[in-house]
Design an enzyme around this catalytic site. Structure first.
Site, PDB file in Angstrom:
ATOM      1  N   ARG A   7      -4.103   3.710  -6.423  1.00 52.06           N
ATOM      2  CA  ARG A   7      -3.965   2.440  -5.721  1.00 52.06           C
ATOM      3  C   ARG A   7      -5.262   2.069  -5.031  1.00 52.06           C
ATOM      4  O   ARG A   7      -6.032   2.930  -4.622  1.00 52.06           O
ATOM      5  CB  ARG A   7      -2.860   2.538  -4.654  1.00 52.06           C
ATOM      6  CG  ARG A   7      -1.491   2.601  -5.226  1.00 52.06           C
ATOM      7  CD  ARG A   7      -0.951   1.253  -5.627  1.00 52.06           C
ATOM      8  NE  ARG A   7      -0.794   0.416  -4.442  1.00 52.06           N
ATOM      9  CZ  ARG A   7      -1.240  -0.827  -4.351  1.00 52.06           C
ATOM     10  NH1 ARG A   7      -1.889  -1.386  -5.327  1.00 52.06           N
ATOM     11  NH2 ARG A   7      -1.046  -1.520  -3.261  1.00 52.06           N
ATOM     12  N   ARG A  63     -12.959  -7.055 -17.350  1.00 51.93           N
ATOM     13  CA  ARG A  63     -13.435  -6.977 -18.737  1.00 51.93           C
ATOM     14  C   ARG A  63     -14.882  -7.444 -18.879  1.00 51.93           C
ATOM     15  O   ARG A  63     -15.623  -6.930 -19.712  1.00 51.93           O
ATOM     16  CB  ARG A  63     -12.534  -7.807 -19.649  1.00 51.93           C
ATOM     17  CG  ARG A  63     -11.252  -7.117 -19.976  1.00 51.93           C
ATOM     18  CD  ARG A  63     -10.538  -7.739 -21.162  1.00 51.93           C
ATOM     19  NE  ARG A  63      -9.322  -6.996 -21.401  1.00 51.93           N
ATOM     20  CZ  ARG A  63      -8.135  -7.332 -20.900  1.00 51.93           C
ATOM     21  NH1 ARG A  63      -8.009  -8.406 -20.163  1.00 51.93           N
ATOM     22  NH2 ARG A  63      -7.075  -6.594 -21.156  1.00 51.93           N
ATOM     23  N   CYS A  76      -2.050  -9.455 -14.430  1.00 52.33           N
ATOM     24  CA  CYS A  76      -2.329 -10.029 -13.118  1.00 52.33           C
ATOM     25  C   CYS A  76      -1.074 -10.746 -12.629  1.00 52.33           C
ATOM     26  O   CYS A  76      -0.398 -11.420 -13.411  1.00 52.33           O
ATOM     27  CB  CYS A  76      -3.469 -11.031 -13.200  1.00 52.33           C
ATOM     28  SG  CYS A  76      -4.994 -10.360 -13.877  1.00 52.33           S
ATOM     29  N   GLU A  79       0.763 -11.571  -5.391  1.00 53.72           N
ATOM     30  CA  GLU A  79       1.364 -10.719  -4.364  1.00 53.72           C
ATOM     31  C   GLU A  79       2.483 -11.489  -3.655  1.00 53.72           C
ATOM     32  O   GLU A  79       2.416 -12.711  -3.515  1.00 53.72           O
ATOM     33  CB  GLU A  79       0.270 -10.319  -3.355  1.00 53.72           C
ATOM     34  CG  GLU A  79       0.703  -9.316  -2.327  1.00 53.72           C
ATOM     35  CD  GLU A  79       0.956  -7.933  -2.892  1.00 53.72           C
ATOM     36  OE1 GLU A  79       1.788  -7.219  -2.311  1.00 53.72           O
ATOM     37  OE2 GLU A  79       0.337  -7.557  -3.901  1.00 53.72           O
ATOM     38  N   ARG A  91      -5.266  -6.461  -4.855  1.00 51.72           N
ATOM     39  CA  ARG A  91      -4.758  -5.097  -4.971  1.00 51.72           C
ATOM     40  C   ARG A  91      -4.795  -4.673  -6.436  1.00 51.72           C
ATOM     41  O   ARG A  91      -4.735  -5.498  -7.333  1.00 51.72           O
ATOM     42  CB  ARG A  91      -3.333  -5.016  -4.434  1.00 51.72           C
ATOM     43  CG  ARG A  91      -3.221  -5.234  -2.946  1.00 51.72           C
ATOM     44  CD  ARG A  91      -1.737  -5.319  -2.542  1.00 51.72           C
ATOM     45  NE  ARG A  91      -1.533  -5.360  -1.120  1.00 51.72           N
ATOM     46  CZ  ARG A  91      -1.533  -6.468  -0.372  1.00 51.72           C
ATOM     47  NH1 ARG A  91      -1.755  -7.643  -0.930  1.00 51.72           N
ATOM     48  NH2 ARG A  91      -1.323  -6.408   0.924  1.00 51.72           N
ATOM     49  N   TYR A 109      -9.116   1.850  -0.162  1.00 47.06           N
ATOM     50  CA  TYR A 109      -8.870   0.598   0.557  1.00 47.06           C
ATOM     51  C   TYR A 109     -10.161   0.201   1.256  1.00 47.06           C
ATOM     52  O   TYR A 109     -10.683   0.958   2.071  1.00 47.06           O
ATOM     53  CB  TYR A 109      -7.727   0.773   1.551  1.00 47.06           C
ATOM     54  CG  TYR A 109      -6.414   0.958   0.806  1.00 47.06           C
ATOM     55  CD1 TYR A 109      -5.576  -0.121   0.578  1.00 47.06           C
ATOM     56  CD2 TYR A 109      -6.054   2.195   0.282  1.00 47.06           C
ATOM     57  CE1 TYR A 109      -4.411   0.027  -0.137  1.00 47.06           C
ATOM     58  CE2 TYR A 109      -4.893   2.353  -0.444  1.00 47.06           C
ATOM     59  CZ  TYR A 109      -4.070   1.268  -0.654  1.00 47.06           C
ATOM     60  OH  TYR A 109      -2.917   1.414  -1.378  1.00 47.06           O
ATOM     61  N   ARG A 117      -3.541   0.885   4.717  1.00 46.56           N
ATOM     62  CA  ARG A 117      -3.272   2.324   4.597  1.00 46.56           C
ATOM     63  C   ARG A 117      -4.112   3.092   5.592  1.00 46.56           C
ATOM     64  O   ARG A 117      -4.984   3.868   5.247  1.00 46.56           O
ATOM     65  CB  ARG A 117      -3.563   2.812   3.173  1.00 46.56           C
ATOM     66  CG  ARG A 117      -2.612   2.343   2.107  1.00 46.56           C
ATOM     67  CD  ARG A 117      -1.177   2.841   2.281  1.00 46.56           C
ATOM     68  NE  ARG A 117      -1.053   4.275   2.415  1.00 46.56           N
ATOM     69  CZ  ARG A 117      -0.813   5.109   1.390  1.00 46.56           C
ATOM     70  NH1 ARG A 117      -0.678   4.642   0.177  1.00 46.56           N
ATOM     71  NH2 ARG A 117      -0.708   6.400   1.604  1.00 46.56           N
TER      72      ARG A 117
END
Length: 121
Positions: A7, A63, A76, A79, A91, A109, A117
């Site tokens: 993550r 890419r 994609c 959120e 994210r 992060y 986090r």
């Protein structure tokens, strides 16, 4: 060999293609440095962005910069909009095939996303 998720998140300076590209490159580069995986070990990648970022697909940016990602399946999505949540946030979850244990994965992060986090400091 198991699949593990790595993550990461980063805040983006502005809603421009250049700023999103820079954030994608910075985040993926840091994740790669901390986890030292091979691109052939990537199963798939999912990006999310907050609704205030709508100028470019982060998969396209990945890419463009990382040529070994040309055949990596990526998706994609937007959120969830949660009241008082972090703005301009990108994210990622990179699913890799690995022999690493769950606690050996290094999640990343960056910038304003560090607050997501705080336990990983």
């Amino acid at each position: 060999m198991k699949q593990r998720g790595i993550r990461g998140a980063i805040t983006v300076e502005a809603n421009t293609a250049e700023a999103v590209r820079a954030a994608v490159v910075e985040l993926i580069t840091e994740i790669k440095q901390k986890n030292n995986y091979n691109e052939d070990d990537i199963s798939h990648v999912i990006f999310t962005m907050t609704e205030d970022l709508d100028c470019i697909y982060p998969a396209k940016a990945a890419r463009e910069k990382f040529k070994k990602w040309q055949n990596v399946p990526m998706m994609c999505t937007q959120e969830l909009k949660i009241k008082n949540s972090l703005e301009k946030c990108l994210r990622i979850i990179i699913i890799i095939n690995t022999n690493l244990a769950q606690n050996e994965i290094k999640h990343v992060y960056l910038k304003g996303a560090k607050i997501l986090r705080e336990d990983l400091k």
